[in-house]
Design an enzyme around this catalytic site. Sequence first.
Site, PDB file in Angstrom:
ATOM      1  N   HIS A 131     -29.725 -82.132  48.776  1.00 18.47           N
ATOM      2  CA  HIS A 131     -28.736 -83.205  48.804  1.00 18.47           C
ATOM      3  C   HIS A 131     -27.512 -82.896  47.958  1.00 18.47           C
ATOM      4  O   HIS A 131     -26.393 -83.274  48.324  1.00 18.47           O
ATOM      5  CB  HIS A 131     -29.373 -84.500  48.297  1.00 18.47           C
ATOM      6  CG  HIS A 131     -30.499 -84.985  49.143  1.00 18.47           C
ATOM      7  ND1 HIS A 131     -30.318 -85.679  50.313  1.00 18.47           N
ATOM      8  CD2 HIS A 131     -31.851 -84.852  48.990  1.00 18.47           C
ATOM      9  CE1 HIS A 131     -31.502 -85.967  50.842  1.00 18.47           C
ATOM     10  NE2 HIS A 131     -32.440 -85.469  50.057  1.00 18.47           N
ATOM     11  N   GLU A 177     -31.425 -86.831  56.778  1.00 15.96           N
ATOM     12  CA  GLU A 177     -32.704 -87.381  56.332  1.00 15.96           C
ATOM     13  C   GLU A 177     -32.604 -88.913  56.332  1.00 15.96           C
ATOM     14  O   GLU A 177     -32.872 -89.576  55.337  1.00 15.96           O
ATOM     15  CB  GLU A 177     -33.064 -86.871  54.935  1.00 15.96           C
ATOM     16  CG  GLU A 177     -34.526 -87.106  54.601  1.00 15.96           C
ATOM     17  CD  GLU A 177     -34.885 -86.734  53.175  1.00 15.96           C
ATOM     18  OE1 GLU A 177     -36.078 -86.736  52.869  1.00 15.96           O
ATOM     19  OE2 GLU A 177     -33.979 -86.443  52.374  1.00 15.96           O
ATOM     20  N   GLN A 233     -35.001 -93.426  49.506  1.00 16.05           N
ATOM     21  CA  GLN A 233     -34.014 -93.792  50.518  1.00 16.05           C
ATOM     22  C   GLN A 233     -33.811 -95.309  50.528  1.00 16.05           C
ATOM     23  O   GLN A 233     -34.748 -96.075  50.304  1.00 16.05           O
ATOM     24  CB  GLN A 233     -34.482 -93.333  51.899  1.00 16.05           C
ATOM     25  CG  GLN A 233     -34.638 -91.839  52.052  1.00 16.05           C
ATOM     26  CD  GLN A 233     -33.330 -91.137  52.385  1.00 16.05           C
ATOM     27  OE1 GLN A 233     -32.280 -91.773  52.498  1.00 16.05           O
ATOM     28  NE2 GLN A 233     -33.391 -89.831  52.542  1.00 16.05           N
ATOM     29  N   HIS A 255     -40.872 -82.439  53.546  1.00 14.46           N
ATOM     30  CA  HIS A 255     -41.580 -82.450  52.257  1.00 14.46           C
ATOM     31  C   HIS A 255     -43.016 -82.974  52.397  1.00 14.46           C
ATOM     32  O   HIS A 255     -43.340 -84.092  52.005  1.00 14.46           O
ATOM     33  CB  HIS A 255     -40.808 -83.169  51.153  1.00 14.46           C
ATOM     34  CG  HIS A 255     -40.153 -84.470  51.483  1.00 14.46           C
ATOM     35  ND1 HIS A 255     -40.797 -85.517  52.113  1.00 14.46           N
ATOM     36  CD2 HIS A 255     -38.888 -84.906  51.213  1.00 14.46           C
ATOM     37  CE1 HIS A 255     -39.964 -86.533  52.229  1.00 14.46           C
ATOM     38  NE2 HIS A 255     -38.803 -86.184  51.699  1.00 14.46           N
ATOM     39  N   ASN A 259     -45.269 -85.857  50.592  1.00 14.63           N
ATOM     40  CA  ASN A 259     -44.420 -86.857  49.939  1.00 14.63           C
ATOM     41  C   ASN A 259     -43.810 -87.807  50.963  1.00 14.63           C
ATOM     42  O   ASN A 259     -43.341 -87.380  52.018  1.00 14.63           O
ATOM     43  CB  ASN A 259     -43.311 -86.181  49.135  1.00 14.63           C
ATOM     44  CG  ASN A 259     -43.846 -85.385  47.958  1.00 14.63           C
ATOM     45  OD1 ASN A 259     -43.642 -84.182  47.867  1.00 14.63           O
ATOM     46  ND2 ASN A 259     -44.551 -86.042  47.056  1.00 14.63           N
ATOM     47  N   ASP A 275     -35.009 -80.004  47.832  1.00 14.88           N
ATOM     48  CA  ASP A 275     -34.756 -81.452  47.877  1.00 14.88           C
ATOM     49  C   ASP A 275     -33.974 -81.874  46.629  1.00 14.88           C
ATOM     50  O   ASP A 275     -34.164 -82.965  46.091  1.00 14.88           O
ATOM     51  CB  ASP A 275     -36.069 -82.236  47.981  1.00 14.88           C
ATOM     52  CG  ASP A 275     -35.862 -83.685  48.422  1.00 14.88           C
ATOM     53  OD1 ASP A 275     -34.764 -84.006  48.912  1.00 14.88           O
ATOM     54  OD2 ASP A 275     -36.797 -84.495  48.255  1.00 14.88           O
ATOM     55  N   GLY A 309     -35.732 -87.077  44.588  1.00 12.63           N
ATOM     56  CA  GLY A 309     -35.366 -85.681  44.749  1.00 12.63           C
ATOM     57  C   GLY A 309     -35.865 -84.857  43.571  1.00 12.63           C
ATOM     58  O   GLY A 309     -36.694 -85.301  42.770  1.00 12.63           O
TER      59      GLY A 309
END
Length: 371
Positions: free
Chosen positions: A58, A126, A138, A213, A216, A271, A306
Amino acid sequence: MLVKNGTAFIGGRFARADVRVENGKIAQIGDLQPREGEDVRSAAGLYVLPGFVDIHIHAYAGADCMRGENDVRRMSEGLLETGVAAFMPTTMSAPIEATHRALESIQRVKDHPCGKGAAVLGAHMEAPFLSPERAGAQRKEFFLHPNWEAFLDLTGGDIQAVRVITMASELPGAEDFIRKAAENGIHVSIGHTAATDEQVHQAADWGATRVTHTYNAQTPFTHRAPGVPGAALTDDRLFAEFIGDGVHLHDDAVKVLLRCKGADKAVAITDSMEAAGLPDGEYALGGQAVTVRGHEARLHDGTLAGSVLLMRQAFQNLMARYGQTPENAARICTENPARSIGASGFGTICVGTGAPLTRWGKDFAWKGILG
């Protein structure tokens, strides 16, 4: 530039070879003699690897791809110095206009790359077709059910910037969207999802090729309901991302993934958020405050937000922490990420692939980049 007398990772093994780099690409490999006036770099006693490929990142060193073109360029220039040859700026859930602007910025840097920076391979979206039950860091208020019209709104009708999209395959409309995305050359990755094991296998039938990922922000593995990890670990059609930072996953969970997927379908990612490469402190991700302490990035409610991992650390962890051979570790951080998104020209040392090369000393201590 001629790199002489190194032990290079070529064709899945380490062997002594000289490598010539011209105009940012590998031009020759073998027993090579310097040309008049050529920049010759000795790699005697060193290992030489291809640059890393980070397909889920990111932000880096204060630059976040959601903030626009300047930040994407800062990421490109900064990541190159860490040994990354190519990367995919990864978006967060956000309003439609903000997502559209981020994708436009990513495409501009891809089309007009930095003079000296890691290549942009396209965007990894994502969001927003994610499950509120498995939102992680998120923002749920921007989540949508998957449909092609909404996707066109998010991209402004120009889908070429998007190379990968993470989505929850159990949501209404998932089958039609996955099939349409696959038809248009977009790699669908299952993540932030409450899907069952069976639903993930079904998504692979529809055209999904990856899991985001693994472990997770998804249903857990249990002995009667193996969830998303069960499908990720057993379905040979699926590449499995993982965050090998010692924070997101128990060591044994990573070792199970590596034994199941092998050095063929395991994909190391970072990530990373904006604190990667910076000291502990207060930062942000997706408009949310994040506290970074001791290699952990967390929202104020304790949710992991992250990581601060670098790809070179992921490579070293694969050997030191997870028991992988240098050969397997190299593939998982270079070749596999590129293959998982169909990106040629990166992740291997062969004629025509992109620089930089990376240098490593005894016990694979980091020595910097070449080219």
